[in-house]
Design a protein around this motif. Structure first.
Motif, PDB file in Angstrom:
ATOM      1  N   ARG A  65       5.422   1.171   6.516  1.00  0.00           N
ATOM      2  CA  ARG A  65       5.019   2.517   5.741  1.00  0.00           C
ATOM      3  C   ARG A  65       4.884   2.155   4.257  1.00  0.00           C
ATOM      4  NH1 ARG A  65       9.722   6.248   8.756  1.00  0.00           N
ATOM      5  NH2 ARG A  65       8.398   6.457  10.431  1.00  0.00           N
ATOM      6  N   ASP A  66       5.479   1.278   3.846  1.00  0.00           N
ATOM      7  CA  ASP A  66       5.379   0.740   2.258  1.00  0.00           C
ATOM      8  C   ASP A  66       4.215   0.141   2.103  1.00  0.00           C
ATOM      9  OD1 ASP A  66       7.989   1.477   1.613  1.00  0.00           O
ATOM     10  OD2 ASP A  66       8.915  -0.425   1.641  1.00  0.00           O
ATOM     11  N   TYR A  67       3.802  -0.360   3.208  1.00  0.00           N
ATOM     12  CA  TYR A  67       2.248  -1.564   2.981  1.00  0.00           C
ATOM     13  C   TYR A  67       1.238  -0.093   2.800  1.00  0.00           C
ATOM     14  CZ  TYR A  67      -1.940  -3.398   5.044  1.00  0.00           C
ATOM     15  OH  TYR A  67      -3.100  -3.868   5.115  1.00  0.00           O
ATOM     16  N   PHE A  68       1.200   0.713   3.832  1.00  0.00           N
ATOM     17  CA  PHE A  68       0.521   1.831   3.968  1.00  0.00           C
ATOM     18  C   PHE A  68       0.370   2.632   2.819  1.00  0.00           C
ATOM     19  CE2 PHE A  68      -0.780   6.286   4.936  1.00  0.00           C
ATOM     20  CZ  PHE A  68      -2.063   6.036   5.677  1.00  0.00           C
ATOM     21  N   ARG A  69       1.525   3.127   2.241  1.00  0.00           N
ATOM     22  CA  ARG A  69       1.586   3.605   1.044  1.00  0.00           C
ATOM     23  C   ARG A  69       1.045   2.991  -0.215  1.00  0.00           C
ATOM     24  NH1 ARG A  69       4.295   8.046  -1.699  1.00  0.00           N
ATOM     25  NH2 ARG A  69       5.597   8.565   0.177  1.00  0.00           N
ATOM     26  N   ARG A  70       1.012   1.743  -0.161  1.00  0.00           N
ATOM     27  CA  ARG A  70       0.595   0.923  -1.461  1.00  0.00           C
ATOM     28  C   ARG A  70      -0.630   0.639  -1.296  1.00  0.00           C
ATOM     29  NH1 ARG A  70       3.198  -3.140   0.034  1.00  0.00           N
ATOM     30  NH2 ARG A  70       1.699  -4.526   0.794  1.00  0.00           N
ATOM     31  N   THR A  71      -1.179   0.333  -0.037  1.00  0.00           N
ATOM     32  CA  THR A  71      -2.851   0.345   0.097  1.00  0.00           C
ATOM     33  C   THR A  71      -3.529   1.395  -0.136  1.00  0.00           C
ATOM     34  OG1 THR A  71      -2.595   0.361   2.471  1.00  0.00           O
ATOM     35  CG2 THR A  71      -2.435  -1.823   1.239  1.00  0.00           C
TER      36      THR A  71
END
Length: 242
Positions: free
Chosen positions: A139-145
């Motif tokens: 989720r952090d990766y998805f949000r950041r990208t």
């Protein structure tokens, strides 16, 4: 890791589709992977899926690619959903998906229409549900990208009412066509149907949001698409099931 096997023509162990999964491995929501899964069913080809998550780049490093779908067909490795459909047409010419020449150009135009008009509207409708459907470690990766791409927070992008209005406008020509034929490609579904269906299936799997009015031709078409090819899409688990 769970995988799925589709028992149709050929040996499933010879073909693998690397397929995006969510917080539950049964949640398979990538619009691009659904294009390929419907195309494989259209061709009657046996295959198994290999679940993949956003940050598992090493798992598909052999393909020199960092996104799914990835198709492994014997010694052949093909990336990008549209290129996979083209590969399937070249390799298994029975039951064409996209065609050649003018037919191919029209399919390419429709691909761009879906990706640039339909998918952005859907993203506004389901983005927060999508975030919840993704594996917690991603989720952090998805949000950041995604926030880097859109230059705003996901919460600002999330506007289901505006998204539905945007989607309704984008689907005006689609509804007009579906008033005249049961599928976008005529009397039976084919490549163009799968291009649009993949994006709508993405939203259907991750969200309970209503996408369009119940009496819209596209609503009846979507129900028909859930049932084609022995209900391969209609049998797929959604967030309502897990």
């Amino acid at each position: 890791m769970m995988n799925e096997t589709n028992h149709t023509r050929g040996e499933p162990m010879d073909r693998i589709v690397y397929d995006l999964c969510g917080r539950d491995e049964r949640l398979r929501f990538s619009p691009y992977c659904w294009r390929v899964r419907m195309a494989m069913a259209h061709k009657g080809l046996a295959y198994r899926t290999e679940p993949w998550r956003f940050q598992q780049k090493e798992k598909i490093a052999f393909a020199n690619h960092d996104k799914v779908p990835v198709l492994v067909d014997g010694e052949n490795v093909v990336t990008d959903s549209f290129e996979i459909l083209r590969y399937l047409d070249r390799t298994y010419p029975e039951a064409p998906l996209l065609g050649e020449g003018q037919s191919y150009q029209r399919a390419l135009f429709f691909k761009l229409f879906v990706e640039r008009s339909v998918t952005p509207a859907l993203f506004r409708i389901v983005v927060m549900d999508l975030l919840e459907a993704i594996h917690p470690e991603d989720r952090d990766y998805f949000r950041r990208t995604r926030e880097a791409n859109f230059k705003m927070r996901l919460e600002e992008l999330h506007d289901p009412a505006q998204g539905r209005e945007q989607l309704k406008k984008a689907l005006v020509p689609v509804n007009a066509l579906l008033e005249q034929s049961p599928f976008l490609d005529g009397e039976a579904p084919s490549g163009v149907d799968y291009l649009l269906f993949g994006s709508l299936m993405w939203a259907h799997v991750v969200s309970r949001e209503t996408l369009f009015e119940s009496d819209a031709p596209v609503a009846a078409w979507f129900d028909r698409m859930l049932g084609v090819h022995d209900g391969v899409a209609g049998k797929a688990p959604t967030v309502a099931d897990v």
